[in-house]
Scaffold this active site. Structure first.
Site, PDB file in Angstrom:
ATOM      1  CG  MET A 125     -11.496  -3.003   5.164  1.00 62.48           C
ATOM      2  SD  MET A 125      -9.979  -2.500   4.338  1.00 62.48           S
ATOM      3  CE  MET A 125      -9.047  -1.725   5.645  1.00 62.48           C
TER       4      MET A 125
ATOM      5  CG  ASP B 297      -6.124  -2.938   3.076  1.00 67.53           C
ATOM      6  OD1 ASP B 297      -6.763  -2.085   2.440  1.00 67.53           O
ATOM      7  OD2 ASP B 297      -4.988  -2.743   3.552  1.00 67.53           O
TER       8      ASP B 297
ATOM      9  CG  HIS C 234      -3.849  -1.544  -1.680  1.00 68.33           C
ATOM     10  ND1 HIS C 234      -4.974  -2.276  -2.005  1.00 68.33           N
ATOM     11  CD2 HIS C 234      -4.200  -0.784  -0.609  1.00 68.33           C
ATOM     12  CE1 HIS C 234      -5.951  -1.967  -1.163  1.00 68.33           C
ATOM     13  NE2 HIS C 234      -5.522  -1.061  -0.310  1.00 68.33           N
TER      14      HIS C 234
ATOM     15  CG  MET D 124      -8.286   6.945   2.595  1.00 68.49           C
ATOM     16  SD  MET D 124      -7.203   6.943   4.028  1.00 68.49           S
ATOM     17  CE  MET D 124      -6.619   5.257   4.007  1.00 68.49           C
TER      18      MET D 124
ATOM     19  CG  ASP E 279      -5.049   2.392   0.939  1.00 68.91           C
ATOM     20  OD1 ASP E 279      -3.911   2.119   1.375  1.00 68.91           O
ATOM     21  OD2 ASP E 279      -5.959   1.563   0.804  1.00 68.91           O
TER      22      ASP E 279
ATOM     23  CG  HIS F 200      -9.219   0.085  -0.441  1.00 74.94           C
ATOM     24  ND1 HIS F 200      -8.587  -0.100   0.779  1.00 74.94           N
ATOM     25  CD2 HIS F 200     -10.552   0.011  -0.186  1.00 74.94           C
ATOM     26  CE1 HIS F 200      -9.513  -0.274   1.714  1.00 74.94           C
ATOM     27  NE2 HIS F 200     -10.704  -0.211   1.153  1.00 74.94           N
TER      28      HIS F 200
ATOM     29  CB  SER G  28      -0.898   0.027   1.233  1.00 77.97           C
ATOM     30  OG  SER G  28      -1.373   1.350   1.451  1.00 77.97           O
TER      31      SER G  28
ATOM     32  CG  MET H 187     -11.317   3.026   2.180  1.00 81.52           C
ATOM     33  SD  MET H 187      -9.724   2.993   3.018  1.00 81.52           S
ATOM     34  CE  MET H 187      -8.629   3.230   1.614  1.00 81.52           C
TER      35      MET H 187
HETATM   36  C1  DX5 Z   1      -6.232   1.489   5.560  1.00 76.36           C
HETATM   37  C2  DX5 Z   1      -5.806   1.111   4.174  1.00 76.36           C
HETATM   38  C3  DX5 Z   1      -4.685   0.105   4.137  1.00 76.36           C
HETATM   39  C4  DX5 Z   1      -3.421   0.552   4.871  1.00 76.36           C
HETATM   40  C5  DX5 Z   1      -2.632  -0.675   5.265  1.00 76.36           C
HETATM   41  O1  DX5 Z   1      -7.466   2.083   5.528  1.00 76.36           O
HETATM   42  O2  DX5 Z   1      -6.897   0.620   3.426  1.00 76.36           O
HETATM   43  O3  DX5 Z   1      -4.394  -0.248   2.803  1.00 76.36           O
HETATM   44  O4  DX5 Z   1      -2.675   1.402   4.093  1.00 76.36           O
HETATM   45  O5  DX5 Z   1      -1.530  -0.288   6.012  1.00 76.36           O
HETATM   46  P1  DX5 Z   1      -0.840  -1.269   7.076  1.00 76.36           P
HETATM   47  O6  DX5 Z   1      -0.372  -2.473   6.299  1.00 76.36           O
HETATM   48  O7  DX5 Z   1       0.276  -0.448   7.617  1.00 76.36           O
HETATM   49  O8  DX5 Z   1      -1.875  -1.644   8.091  1.00 76.36           O
HETATM   50 ZN    ZN Z   2      -6.383  -0.286   1.452  1.00 75.72          ZN
END
Ligand code: DX5
Ligand code: ZN
Length: 229
Positions: free
Chosen positions: A141, A177, A37, A41, A39, A70, A12, A72
């Site tokens: 998750m 994840d 990956h 947000m 993220d 991903h 990620s 969110m």
């Molecule tokens: C959190 C993200 C993850 C996060 C994982 O909301 O969706 O992808 O970056 O990070 P680690 O592996 O450090 O938990």
């Molecule tokens: Zn993620």
């Protein structure tokens, strides 16, 4: 061609150096990443803000493997085309983010991209039962979304087993994840997961000038997962 259910590592980039994404992405791929990956947000569905479609478009030329986006965000539907045009290979939406998740997955598939459906820790496996015909991946998750570096939530492992049984022989990946590292990777792999997202456990201690540390970190996670898969 048989469906590839082998263990895949998806770093990620939320844990990468935000000032150097191009080199960071190339470094993790050179060091063995299977997917990248990303993220996304929105500061609404989750209490953090990251990447709009223009940023994802800027990442695209550096990704040689598979760009796994991903989302969110809520709402989801108004942004699907933009992330597809930005170059995502997989677009994952949360069941909690869309009152019409069935239609959301149809819309993702309609762009020609792969469709993933994600479950927060508080959402039961049954939430994806009627969606499997539209999903190329189920994302479980193992932390509450919004940040990297959080602690793995162990009671999600049972949910992974339930979903693995639900999927049967269908060509659907199970992605995990949150809090994945060499100690938690065997738990999720044994439960049936094949795509392991890892942020802090991959990027810790390394940099674009010392990328072999990224490689060592990924190798440790992969070896731990493969020891039980
Ligand atoms: C959190 C993200 C993850 C996060 C994982 O909301 O969706 O992808 O970056 O990070 P680690 O592996 O450090 O938990
Ligand atoms: Zn993620």
């Amino acid at each position: 061609m048989t469906f590839d259910r082998s263990i895949k590592i998806a770093p990620s980039i939320l844990s990468a150096d935000f000032a150097d994404f191009g080199r960071e992405i190339r470094a993790i791929e050179d060091q063995g990443a299977d997917w990248v990956h990303v993220d996304v947000m929105d500061g609404h569905f989750v209490p953090n803000l990251t990447f709009g479609p223009p940023a994802v478009k800027a990442f695209r030329p550096h990704v040689k493997t598979f760009m796994d986006v991903h989302l969110m965000i809520a709402p989801v539907d108004p942004y699907i085309d933009a992330y597809a045009e930005a170059g995502a290979d997989m677009i994952t939406a949360h069941v909690e983010a869309s009152p019409h998740i069935h239609r959301t997955l149809q819309a993702i598939r309609a762009t020609g991209k792969k469709a993933g459906v994600a479950l927060n820790p508080g959402t039961p496996a049954s939430a994806v039962e009627t969606l499997l015909d539209l999903a190329d991946m189920v994302l479980v998750m193992t932390v509450n979304p919004g940040f990297g570096g959080q602690k793995f939530i162990h009671n999600q492992v049972e949910k992974i087993k339930t979903i693995r049984n639900m999927i049967g022989d269908r060509e659907i990946h199970i992605q995990i994840d949150g809090g994945v590292d060499p100690t938690t990777a065997p738990l999720v792999a044994a439960a049936g997961a094949d795509v392991l997202v890892a942020g802090s456990a991959v990027f810790k201690g390394g940099s674009v000038d010392a990328p072999q540390i990224y490689g060592d970190n990924m190798l440790a996670i992969r070896a731990a997962a493969q020891s039980v898969a």
